[in-house]
Structure formats: structure tokens, C-alpha cells
Write an enzyme that holds these catalytic residues in place. Sequence first.
Site, short mmCIF file in Angstrom:
data_model
loop_
_atom_site.label_atom_id
_atom_site.label_comp_id
_atom_site.label_asym_id
_atom_site.label_seq_id
_atom_site.Cartn_x
_atom_site.Cartn_y
_atom_site.Cartn_z
N PRO A 1 -12.18 -6.59 -13.87
CA PRO A 1 -12.33 -5.39 -12.80
C PRO A 1 -13.70 -5.01 -12.85
CG PRO A 1 -10.26 -5.34 -14.34
CD PRO A 1 -11.07 -6.49 -15.11
N TYR B 1 0.81 -1.36 0.01
CA TYR B 1 -0.02 0.07 0.07
C TYR B 1 0.93 1.05 0.05
CZ TYR B 1 -4.38 -2.37 0.09
OH TYR B 1 -5.62 -3.23 -0.15
N GLU C 1 -8.38 -6.58 4.63
CA GLU C 1 -7.93 -7.80 4.24
C GLU C 1 -6.91 -8.80 5.06
OE1 GLU C 1 -5.34 -5.88 1.00
OE2 GLU C 1 -7.29 -5.34 0.14
N GLY D 1 -20.28 -17.89 -17.72
CA GLY D 1 -20.90 -17.49 -16.51
C GLY D 1 -21.64 -18.56 -15.83
N GLN E 1 -8.19 -15.88 -11.72
CA GLN E 1 -9.32 -16.12 -10.98
C GLN E 1 -10.46 -16.99 -11.56
OE1 GLN E 1 -9.88 -12.05 -9.47
NE2 GLN E 1 -8.59 -12.57 -7.75
#
Length: 406
Positions: free
Chosen positions: A400, A95, A137, A278, A207
Site C-alpha cells: 500500500p 462502494y 475503474e 524490485g 500482485q
Amino acid sequence: MLSENTIQIIKSTVPVLEQHGLTITKCFYKKLFTNHPELLNVFNHANQQQERQQMALAQAVLASAKHIDQLAAIVPVVKQIAHKHRSLGVKKEHYPIVGKHLLEAIQEVLGDAATDDIIQAWAEAYGVIADIFISTETEMYDQAAHQSGGWEDFRAFVVARKQEESDKITSFYLEPQDGGALASFEPGQYVSVKVDMPNEAHTHIRQYSLSDSPRKAYYRITVKREDAVQDRPAGKVSVYLHEQVKEGDVLYLSAPAGDFTLQSEDQRPHVWISAGVGVTPMISMLKAHSEQANGQPAIFIHAAEHGAAHAFQDEVAAWSKDEAQAKTYICYSEPTEEDKHKQLYQHEGRIDAEWLQSILPTTDAKFYVCGSAPFMETVVNTLRSLGAQESDIHSEYFGPKGSLKL
């Protein structure tokens, strides 16, 4: 807490972000990867090349600016992104690196308009927002590692079975190489798959939804082979998995993640609407719904080009047969003569408002929608127009979230 002065300065930058946000994020990623090329092992290169990630970040920054005085409003989005970050291996030490290069990008793109006050305000705001992400997280990392059968980072899995589901879709049945326990997951969640491919300088992470019941002794992911089209190159990872990965090979997986999950506690009808690949998270939800045996009315609606492209036909048919309250509707946009002869579908063309209205007994239901960006936008907006409540529409888009215009 941010001061009122800082909040007002951040809000004053909203028009600038609306105009230059994408330019800023493109500049940011260029700086980030130039100075920290190791992060190319984390980010999806295809999303970078197609500017989907840059657009998603630009919209996230804009949303943060608009809601800087009510950050609780962005918590659902934070959690969604945090799931992605945890599954990719984004850590708290990343970060400060991101913050440094984001501020530099703002300065470079805006030039003299980026006054010291604006940069200082954004530095303070970024610090607060980063702390929200880090806190969220950290909890997710802890939960993933310490749950029954859980683990940290990536774990080796053996491809126990590889099975074609359609002309472009293949399932991979994965078992832990260490023979240990397997963490359960919520129907609809995904795992990140990390692969090192020959002649590739960086690791690639993608993913994929878990497409079977959480009660199995394996994980199943189902992958569509993304071949090259006019303005898009072939998907490196999907092609590699289809062409190179064999039964007995090893893949590295993150623990399951994601917030697109079955809301089983809701006793109203459940409606799943998917297109193409999907269907993968929907299959997991259908099976879990069946296993819970609560008798809720259920409708499954799926769109495919034609029969050869239609994955999981047999599994959905078995689910529909076993569920007294279940109904299945299939839509083919380009059915073949064989499809027509076998009567494999109920609607020809695209899923549209007229057809949806004719098959939905009510819009007082839980809706789950998954597919390509155009499909998602059309279906979600159609459900809204038919009277479905915003809070009852749950969607999952493979990419995204900023790429969607919902």
C-alpha cells in the site's frame, strides 16, 4: 458537485483525521470484515495484520479531505488505486458497503464530535469520490476485457516453466490454459495472482510484476520467497508458490494493470534503480528499451546483499552488452569473498548520494525506482537532493502506497 458548506465542513475535519485517522480505518476494517467476510477473499491479509492497509486508507481519506475543493489533484492517486482495484476484482457494488462502514467507523471513533452535519457532509463527499473511482475503474474493466487477448476477472494459466533466479527468487513462466491470445502490457505493469491454498478459509490474491518483454508468448512473474523474520510471519502466498506450485499446475491471473510504466517517448537518458526483488519490473523495461532500439542513453543500478541473492545477472549483462549506450552498476551490501574475487559489483555498502552523484552523468533524466520502503525513501529523497525533478521520478513499491514516507 459539493456545496461550499459541505466543503468547509469536510476541511474542518482535517485536524481530527490527522489525529484519529488510523483508529478510524482500523475500526472500519473490523466492521467491514465482520459483516462481509466474503471480502476477505479480496484483501491482502498480511497488509491487514501489519496495519499497512489501514495506514494507506487513513492517508487516502486525509488527502481527500485536504483536497476536497480540488479533487482533480487526487486523480493520479485515484488512477493508481483504481489499477489495484481492477486487478483485484473490486466492483462498483462494493462502494456502498465501504461507505456505510466507513461512516459508522467515523461515528464510533469520534462519538459526540461526529455531529449530524459532519456525517452528512462525509456521506456526500464519499458519494462524489466513489463515483470518481467507479467511473475510472469501469473504463479499466472495459479496456482489460476488450483489448486484443484480454479477459474479465481471472483467467487460468499453466505454469510452463519454473526457474530459480537467486537463493530466494524464482520465476514462473505462465501460458493461457485455453490456448488463446495473450494481452500485451506496458513494461513495468503487474498481474494479480489468485490462489486457493489447502487449509485456508479464504482465497489469497497477490500482485507480481511482469518481468519479461511484452512481446513474448507467455507471462513471466518473479517471486521472492518471504520467510519469517523477527516481527513478520512468512508470506503465505510466496512460500506456497515456491514450495507447492509445480510445472503443469494452474494459476489464475488478472489482466495486466499498473501505472509504473516505461516512458519510452521521452528521449532523455533513462535510469533504473532497484534493490532485491524490485528488479522485476525493471527487467521488463530494460528489454522493451532494447527492443525499441532508439539509442537512448540508459543506466541500470541495482542493489543486492551478495551474489547469491542477485537475480537476473545474466539477463542484465546481455542487455548491457547489446546496448551501446547502456551502463550497469551493481551494489552489494554484504559481498562474499567469492563476489570480491569475481568482481561482480562496483560498490560495497548501500546506495548513497555520493556514489549516485559519481555515476550519474546528469539528473535531467527519467528515473525509475523500485524496492523496499526504506530503500525507496532513501533513493527518491537522494535524487531530489541531487536536483532531479519530481515529475521525472517514477516509483513502484510492493505494498500500500501509504506505507511510504516520500
